[in-house]
Design a protein around this motif. Sequence first.
Motif, PDB file in Angstrom:
ATOM      1  N   THR A   1      -0.376   6.477  -2.372  1.00  0.00           N
ATOM      2  CA  THR A   1       0.013   5.151  -2.853  1.00  0.00           C
ATOM      3  C   THR A   1      -0.480   4.951  -4.291  1.00  0.00           C
ATOM      4  O   THR A   1      -0.327   3.875  -4.848  1.00  0.00           O
ATOM      5  CB  THR A   1      -0.592   4.035  -1.964  1.00  0.00           C
ATOM      6  OG1 THR A   1      -2.018   4.148  -2.012  1.00  0.00           O
ATOM      7  CG2 THR A   1      -0.110   4.126  -0.536  1.00  0.00           C
TER       8      THR A   1
ATOM      9  N   ASP B   1       8.056   6.842  10.331  1.00  0.00           N
ATOM     10  CA  ASP B   1       7.296   6.980   9.081  1.00  0.00           C
ATOM     11  C   ASP B   1       7.532   8.319   8.414  1.00  0.00           C
ATOM     12  O   ASP B   1       7.573   8.425   7.193  1.00  0.00           O
ATOM     13  CB  ASP B   1       5.779   6.938   9.354  1.00  0.00           C
ATOM     14  CG  ASP B   1       5.335   5.640   9.977  1.00  0.00           C
ATOM     15  OD1 ASP B   1       6.061   4.641   9.831  1.00  0.00           O
ATOM     16  OD2 ASP B   1       4.249   5.651  10.599  1.00  0.00           O
TER      17      ASP B   1
ATOM     18  N   ASN C   1       4.555   5.795  -2.337  1.00  0.00           N
ATOM     19  CA  ASN C   1       5.094   4.492  -1.922  1.00  0.00           C
ATOM     20  C   ASN C   1       4.018   3.450  -2.180  1.00  0.00           C
ATOM     21  O   ASN C   1       2.834   3.717  -2.031  1.00  0.00           O
ATOM     22  CB  ASN C   1       5.495   4.506  -0.443  1.00  0.00           C
ATOM     23  CG  ASN C   1       6.429   3.357  -0.109  1.00  0.00           C
ATOM     24  OD1 ASN C   1       7.629   3.444  -0.346  1.00  0.00           O
ATOM     25  ND2 ASN C   1       5.884   2.268   0.407  1.00  0.00           N
ATOM     26  N   ARG C   2       4.460   2.275  -2.566  1.00  0.00           N
ATOM     27  CA  ARG C   2       3.502   1.213  -2.882  1.00  0.00           C
ATOM     28  C   ARG C   2       2.662   0.839  -1.654  1.00  0.00           C
ATOM     29  O   ARG C   2       1.456   0.654  -1.742  1.00  0.00           O
ATOM     30  CB  ARG C   2       4.268  -0.022  -3.368  1.00  0.00           C
ATOM     31  CG  ARG C   2       3.350  -1.151  -3.835  1.00  0.00           C
ATOM     32  CD  ARG C   2       4.148  -2.437  -4.010  1.00  0.00           C
ATOM     33  NE  ARG C   2       5.164  -2.325  -5.045  1.00  0.00           N
ATOM     34  CZ  ARG C   2       4.998  -2.723  -6.308  1.00  0.00           C
ATOM     35  NH1 ARG C   2       3.855  -3.248  -6.691  1.00  0.00           N
ATOM     36  NH2 ARG C   2       5.972  -2.604  -7.174  1.00  0.00           N
ATOM     37  N   SER C   3       3.323   0.759  -0.499  1.00  0.00           N
ATOM     38  CA  SER C   3       2.626   0.328   0.711  1.00  0.00           C
ATOM     39  C   SER C   3       2.265   1.520   1.590  1.00  0.00           C
ATOM     40  O   SER C   3       3.105   2.371   1.904  1.00  0.00           O
ATOM     41  CB  SER C   3       3.521  -0.654   1.473  1.00  0.00           C
ATOM     42  OG  SER C   3       3.319  -0.533   2.850  1.00  0.00           O
ATOM     43  N   ALA C   4       0.992   1.574   1.999  1.00  0.00           N
ATOM     44  CA  ALA C   4       0.533   2.651   2.885  1.00  0.00           C
ATOM     45  C   ALA C   4       1.197   2.547   4.253  1.00  0.00           C
ATOM     46  O   ALA C   4       1.458   3.544   4.917  1.00  0.00           O
ATOM     47  CB  ALA C   4      -0.991   2.600   3.031  1.00  0.00           C
ATOM     48  N   THR C   5       1.480   1.326   4.656  1.00  0.00           N
ATOM     49  CA  THR C   5       2.100   1.103   5.963  1.00  0.00           C
ATOM     50  C   THR C   5       3.439   1.834   6.069  1.00  0.00           C
ATOM     51  O   THR C   5       3.767   2.428   7.100  1.00  0.00           O
ATOM     52  CB  THR C   5       2.333  -0.412   6.184  1.00  0.00           C
ATOM     53  OG1 THR C   5       1.159  -1.102   5.773  1.00  0.00           O
ATOM     54  CG2 THR C   5       2.629  -0.718   7.634  1.00  0.00           C
ATOM     55  N   THR C   6       4.194   1.777   4.980  1.00  0.00           N
ATOM     56  CA  THR C   6       5.492   2.458   4.983  1.00  0.00           C
ATOM     57  C   THR C   6       5.315   3.964   5.127  1.00  0.00           C
ATOM     58  O   THR C   6       6.081   4.629   5.825  1.00  0.00           O
ATOM     59  CB  THR C   6       6.247   2.150   3.668  1.00  0.00           C
ATOM     60  OG1 THR C   6       6.349   0.740   3.530  1.00  0.00           O
ATOM     61  CG2 THR C   6       7.627   2.768   3.659  1.00  0.00           C
TER      62      THR C   6
ATOM     63  N   THR D   1      13.746   4.000  -4.649  1.00  0.00           N
ATOM     64  CA  THR D   1      13.544   2.644  -4.121  1.00  0.00           C
ATOM     65  C   THR D   1      14.852   1.862  -4.199  1.00  0.00           C
ATOM     66  O   THR D   1      15.773   2.262  -4.918  1.00  0.00           O
ATOM     67  CB  THR D   1      12.513   1.879  -4.964  1.00  0.00           C
ATOM     68  OG1 THR D   1      13.045   1.766  -6.295  1.00  0.00           O
ATOM     69  CG2 THR D   1      11.188   2.599  -5.025  1.00  0.00           C
TER      70      THR D   1
END
Lengths: 363, 363
Positions: free
Chosen positions: B64, B145, B32-37, B80
Amino acid sequence: MGQPITVLGAGSSGLATAAHLALSGQRVRLWNRSATTLGQALESKKILSIGAVAGRAKLEGVTTDIRDAIGNSKILMVTTPANAHIDIARLVAPHVSSSMKIILNPGRTFGALEFAHALRQLGMDRLPTIAETQTIIYTCRKLADDSVTILKLKQNVLISTLGQPEETQRLVSSLPECLRAQFVATDHWVRTSLGNVGMILHCLPTLLNVGWIECSGAEFKYYYDGITPSIAALAERLDGERLSVARHMGCEVESIIEWFRRTYAVAGNNLFECIRNNEYYRTIDAPTSLGHRYLSEDVPCGLVPLEALGTVFGLPMRITKLAIDLASNLMNVDFRAQGRNLDRLGLGANSMDEIRTLLLRSG
Amino acid sequence: MGQPITVLGAGSSGLATAAHLALSGQRVRLWNRSATTLGQALESKKILSIGAVAGRAKLEGVTTDIRDAIGNSKILMVTTPANAHIDIARLVAPHVSSSMKIILNPGRTFGALEFAHALRQLGMDRLPTIAETQTIIYTCRKLADDSVTILKLKQNVLISTLGQPEETQRLVSSLPECLRAQFVATDHWVRTSLGNVGMILHCLPTLLNVGWIECSGAEFKYYYDGITPSIAALAERLDGERLSVARHMGCEVESIIEWFRRTYAVAGNNLFECIRNNEYYRTIDAPTSLGHRYLSEDVPCGLVPLEALGTVFGLPMRITKLAIDLASNLMNVDFRAQGRNLDRLGLGANSMDEIRTLLLRSG
């Protein structure tokens, strides 16, 4: 007491008008096409009003017979939804004379013009004084057949006749004090017709809440819950199209925000804030079906004539068009064919300049 | 175990795909592009799946970094939202070869075509096998998550490559059994692209529930509460425009009602009944803001290319246009400029016949 006043229509507005007039000492006759709507009031001839006007009002007559309803009245207050105006015009035509005053409250957009055109089409030469108000005088809700709550008597409601400003002044002067106090005479009926704010407040918010409205069991407050910031922002853009059409008519009309400030004395930098800051809206429930005057009245008698005129002036009318298309497709009604299009207003075959001249010509 | 499979995207669909593959014995890398996700999953490399697929799935990698994510994988599952496909194409381009298989799940409308066009624009001559599915394989919702509930593995999801039918057959045969079991290869990608039902189920019902969605505190079930008979009826008319475009492409695609019957085995005479009779929809919550893929994905990657193609064919596309206009004006986004218009698909300068030929030409 003087001459009786006839109130046509026994919805929220009709009951409020009848009660308000009667409690102010006027002789009042209330008419409605359907006896079912009149219900209890048909026998008791009484209406209970609570709120800003409170009391049990005794009416002189309550009837479904238009001849009885009019009798020797000189003032007809038309409180039906605007989409019924054309039928009302045909119904009252045999009983009206040029000395009478007919007040469409509210007229919605081009109500007086449509009414006059309908009477002329029936062969009437000398028309009564036909007036329209910018909006309904009362913030009110019908509670039962014979009771109504009047949340607020609106201040400074614009009123205009189809005639010169002096004719409007004369009309207002001739009204009983209780009505007169709420009106401000305008110099031209374009201000009342294009000053119609119902089409701004009613159409888009209803359309953008269809699921909530139709979901059985889900109830919500129309203004407080249903009008979110993005819905209010879109309605403000619709309002911009209304102002633009008025400007092309040579008439500056107040914006919805200016109208809120003037009518309800509320503060707010945008439409959302004005609505939220208007305490009189707090308790108003949302419609429970799409077959509600917020669409069935305000689309054909507000957005349709607005779009028609804007299109004549070459304006894009994007949001107006969107709202009409959405309402028409959701309800399977051709609102442009059915509503106050240029033909129905007697303007069909004219050019832009001719229409501007015709519209700006006094009655 | 064989070669690893890379899952791009860690939303509901990505977590479901990764968990399903891993629990079926596959080596899985999740990107995933964002680590937060990715959150917890970034460290634990585990995903908990409940429902139709249940278990704690251990992944080979969670990252990521696109290079790490692809490595020696031969299969990329792109999960996505479709509006990110063009960015994904640019991101993976340096790491893909013609022997790889890229599956857009779902492709939405013309996903594979856009992906191929983007790779060609980057100078790639020999493209990987690019496939798209008609709809997401899973009825699922992300819970956290690192956890997901898979309500249902959909049956018979259509899949197509840009190549000849044999290429699609080869692709499906090369997939691990757990994926293969859910797919049906089609003869042409027009069936998957115009078979996109997300744009029918997502756009109008979201737009016609804006007030409910945005009113803080009001929660409702998207399909069960939000899709009323009149909303479903309008969505069926939108569906008719989709079928009409497909017919003009020389391709009969199934209606939304036929799709419901085939995919969920539900009974129903109309869309409203199909939705109501689909038990898997019972618990699905509505979006809580307009910034949701039901609009941000399905308008630009569904309705926009549908309208563009229909317009080339001279079809009126009334409801499609209405929905795009409404979404664009509510969100202040020019979805036609931003979405999969003909230019973005590499079809801009062509005539109707040329487009038809180009689109119907195999890969």
